[in-house]
Motif scaffolding. Sequence first.
Motif, short mmCIF file in Angstrom:
data_model
loop_
_atom_site.label_atom_id
_atom_site.label_comp_id
_atom_site.label_asym_id
_atom_site.label_seq_id
_atom_site.Cartn_x
_atom_site.Cartn_y
_atom_site.Cartn_z
N ARG A 94 3.41 5.90 -1.34
CA ARG A 94 3.12 4.55 -1.85
C ARG A 94 3.57 3.48 -0.87
NH1 ARG A 94 4.85 6.72 -6.71
NH2 ARG A 94 6.93 5.80 -6.45
N ALA A 95 4.73 3.68 -0.26
CA ALA A 95 5.23 2.71 0.72
C ALA A 95 4.28 2.61 1.92
CB ALA A 95 6.63 3.10 1.17
N VAL A 96 3.76 3.74 2.37
CA VAL A 96 2.82 3.74 3.49
C VAL A 96 1.53 3.02 3.08
CG1 VAL A 96 1.34 5.23 4.90
CG2 VAL A 96 3.75 5.77 4.62
N ALA A 97 1.03 3.29 1.88
CA ALA A 97 -0.20 2.65 1.41
C ALA A 97 -0.01 1.14 1.27
CB ALA A 97 -0.62 3.26 0.08
N GLU A 98 1.13 0.72 0.75
CA GLU A 98 1.40 -0.71 0.63
C GLU A 98 1.48 -1.39 1.99
OE1 GLU A 98 4.95 -0.97 -1.68
OE2 GLU A 98 3.94 -0.30 -3.53
N ALA A 99 2.10 -0.72 2.95
CA ALA A 99 2.18 -1.28 4.30
C ALA A 99 0.80 -1.42 4.92
CB ALA A 99 3.08 -0.40 5.18
N ARG A 100 -0.06 -0.44 4.69
CA ARG A 100 -1.43 -0.53 5.22
C ARG A 100 -2.20 -1.66 4.57
NH1 ARG A 100 -2.90 5.89 5.41
NH2 ARG A 100 -1.72 6.33 7.30
N LYS A 102 -0.93 -4.45 3.35
CA LYS A 102 -0.41 -5.71 3.88
C LYS A 102 -0.97 -5.99 5.27
CE LYS A 102 3.88 -5.84 1.30
NZ LYS A 102 5.35 -5.79 1.36
N ARG A 103 -1.05 -4.94 6.10
CA ARG A 103 -1.64 -5.13 7.42
C ARG A 103 -3.11 -5.51 7.32
NH1 ARG A 103 -0.43 0.14 10.52
NH2 ARG A 103 0.20 0.86 8.49
N ALA A 108 -7.35 -9.63 7.73
CA ALA A 108 -8.43 -10.39 7.11
C ALA A 108 -8.16 -11.88 7.17
CB ALA A 108 -8.61 -9.94 5.66
N MET A 109 -6.90 -12.27 6.96
CA MET A 109 -6.55 -13.69 7.02
C MET A 109 -6.70 -14.23 8.44
SD MET A 109 -3.28 -13.87 4.47
CE MET A 109 -3.02 -15.61 4.76
#
Length: 114
Positions: A94-100, A102-103, A108-109
């Motif tokens: 989950r931590a890896v997925a959340e980091a991806r 956010k990146r 996109a921004m």
Amino acid sequence: MLTRLVLLLINIFFPPLTILLLTGPHIDTLISCALFLCGVIPSHIHGFYLSCTYFHRRKKARKGRYPGPPCKFIYDRRVWWGGLCRAEVERRARAVAEARMKRGEKAAMSMSRG
């Protein structure tokens, strides 16, 4: 380090025992026994592949990183996860997925600004 050397020596003489020590009496042990009966070399390859995968993933787990997704031709979760429990692997995934995510949001921004 000593564990790796001992398992390496055992794998040279009797590969199914190495698999048995790493995974317990599971399907990987049966596969190694069948390969050993068919020919010694395939059993050695399977034993080295499984032990190298286990120690690589255990090293990643000790560093606090996600050990990675399941490997091909390995059926024991203890080897997949480098000795971690299921809850810890899920938390790290989950931590890896959340980091991806956010990146991806940051990328996109920055594209929308440019």
